[in-house]
Design an enzyme around this catalytic site. Structure first.
Site, PDB file in Angstrom:
ATOM      1  N   LYS A 113      34.192  -2.604 -32.925  1.00 47.78           N
ATOM      2  CA  LYS A 113      35.457  -3.279 -33.194  1.00 47.78           C
ATOM      3  C   LYS A 113      36.515  -2.312 -33.743  1.00 47.78           C
ATOM      4  CE  LYS A 113      34.716  -7.518 -31.833  1.00 47.78           C
ATOM      5  NZ  LYS A 113      34.345  -8.661 -32.634  1.00 47.78           N
ATOM      6  N   ARG A 169      25.413  -9.170 -31.883  1.00 46.81           N
ATOM      7  CA  ARG A 169      25.880  -8.969 -30.503  1.00 46.81           C
ATOM      8  C   ARG A 169      26.400  -7.543 -30.385  1.00 46.81           C
ATOM      9  NH1 ARG A 169      30.759  -9.520 -27.682  1.00 46.81           N
ATOM     10  NH2 ARG A 169      30.567 -10.388 -25.570  1.00 46.81           N
TER      11      ARG A 169
END
Length: 463
Positions: free
Chosen positions: A408, A443
């Site tokens: 991210k 994930r």
């Protein structure tokens, strides 16, 4: 009161659900379907709990829960109806309190006290049974039993007064018959690795890497995921990165359905769960018909009003992620005046309520706080730091949680690594923090590396 009566009014009742023979979850879910079919509307359900037998100890463990229903039936008519469901589902009562394929007990009927040779309401033994009070106090923690002349205590107070059973009941979230249920309250549970399979040309870190038409490469990729430790494969056909352009349901289906069918045809993937990463109901239904087990909706049903009713109808488990707006607008919607944890919790609870209203059972719900979605760096870090507190906030207990920190932007901001695919070390830190906070699923893109991180984190924290 000891006679039947008819009434046009709608009454609220609570029914205990139990099974310890055969496919226990399937039996309970089928019983709920049958109640709905008979006009006994299942409004809400508790979580399901795996519990040790009580009274008759020489039998298999139970799956137990409670549902809240609406009915126009009088108490004895309601009893006849639920007993007819038990018979239809094959219950044979050979030993009192012994093994049974399905057990449906009326616990409460409005706030009435009802006494009859066939039925007593409130249920005579409900306040001494952890396996009843635990799920019941999930649904109505602050209500009081109709017990005239006795000390007024809420259901949660009655629950708190019971000794903790040994072993402690474990919450149970079913995925598929070939995949072990998630047990989010088991302190020794392993963390599941969800491998990201983006069949998109424009995903933020791996766009164009996986082609839905190259089945040879797809086979190699899936085999590598599984060999590296993945237990779930998340298939996506549209990017949800900030500013991404929607492609439409037809294109999304064309990308994901052939891939899911192919994965399902692979013998080595027989015990792997497949999730479909989509916010469109039509895509979710087509993907599940092709073999997907879980619907992973980044909008928790907000972007397609048909999503939650569709998930309820097809009976799949669903991941409800916290997000605001759309992928095109979410970067501007990160104001949380009362705190990111408080507001994420509140907004997730509203999506849980919407899912329940649509008919999704509580035990079919997995939550995701949505790292990077309508959040800035400090908010992402606070969620990672305080995940354990978020998981235990009122109304969020007993759910499994998914965390998706992989590669991210906030990791890149902290480390100075601009290329998402090179953010492996930073992702490893966030995966370890996720496990520490109680995540059930992480994930990730870098399956092999994050599988190793999760295994070591499990060894440290899951004891």
């Amino acid at each position: 009161m000891n006679l039947r009566y008819s009434s046009p009014d709608v009454h609220r009742a609570f029914i205990a659900l139990g099974s310890n023979v055969g496919d226990r979850v399937e039996m309970i879910e089928q019983a709920c379907v049958e109640m709905d079919r008979l006009g006994i509307k299942v409004k809400r359900t508790s979580s399901l709990f795996e519990t040790a037998p009580m009274y008759v100890l020489d039998q298999d463990t139970f799956i137990n829960g409670v549902c809240e229903v609406e009915t126009t039936l009088a108490p004895l008519d309601l009893l006849d109806a639920v007993q007819s469901i038990e018979i239809a589902l094959g219950r044979k009562k050979l030993i009192d309190k012994g093994p049974r394929s399905i057990d449906l007990d009326i616990l409460l009927y409005d706030q009435e006290v009802f006494s009859h040779e066939r039925l007593n309401i409130p249920h005579n033994l409900m306040l001494e049974r952890d396996f009843v009070l635990r799920p019941l106090s999930q649904l109505i923690p602050n209500e009081y039993p109709p017990l005239p002349g006795k000390e007024a205590k809420t259901y949660s107070a009655h629950m708190a007064a019971l000794p903790t059973p040994e072993p402690t009941p474990m919450s149970t979230t079913p995925i598929s018959p070939s995949f072990k249920s998630l047990h989010s309250t088991d302190p020794k549970r392993p963390t599941h690795i969800m491998a990201i399979l983006n069949l998109t040309p424009d995903s933020f870190s791996d766009g164009g890497k996986h082609s839905p038409s190259d089945l040879t490469y797809l086979t190699e990729t899936v085999r590598q995921f599984i060999a590296s430790g993945a237990t779930i494969i998340d298939v996506g056909g549209e990017s949800t990165r900030p500013g991404s352009t929607p492609v439409g349901a037809a294109e999304e289906i064309a990308r994901v359905v052939p891939a899911i069918k192919h994965i399902r045809s692979m013998p080595e993937a027989a015990n792997i769960a497949i999730s479909i990463d989509t916010y469109r109901a039509a895509v979710a239904e087509a993907a599940c018909a092709a073999g997907a087990d879980i619907v992973n909706d980044v909008s928790a049903g907000l972007l397609d009003p048909e999503m939650l009713p569709t998930v309820a109808r097809i009976g799949k488990s669903v991941i409800l992620m916290h997000m605001r707006g759309t992928p095109q607008t979410m970067t501007t919607l990160h104001s949380y005046p009362t705190g990111v944890l408080t507001e994420v919790a509140s907004e997730l609870k509203s999506r849980i309520a919407a899912a329940e209203e649509a008919g999704i059972r509580r035990w079919r719900i997995i939550l995701d706080p949505g790292l990077g979605f309508a959040k800035v760096q400090e908010q992402d870090l606070e969620i990672l730091r305080e995940l354990a507190r978020l998981r235990n906030m009122s109304g969020l207990e007993y759910f499994p949680w998914l965390m998706g920190p992989s590669r991210k932007r906030f990791i890149g901001n902290i480390t100075g690594v601009k290329t998402p695919a090179e953010r492996v070390w930073g992702t490893g830190a966030t995966v370890s923090a996720s496990v520490s906070g109680g995540a059930d699923i992480v994930r990730v893109h870098d399956v092999r590396e994050m599988s190793h991180v999760a295994k070591v984190a499990d060894a440290i924290y899951r004891v």
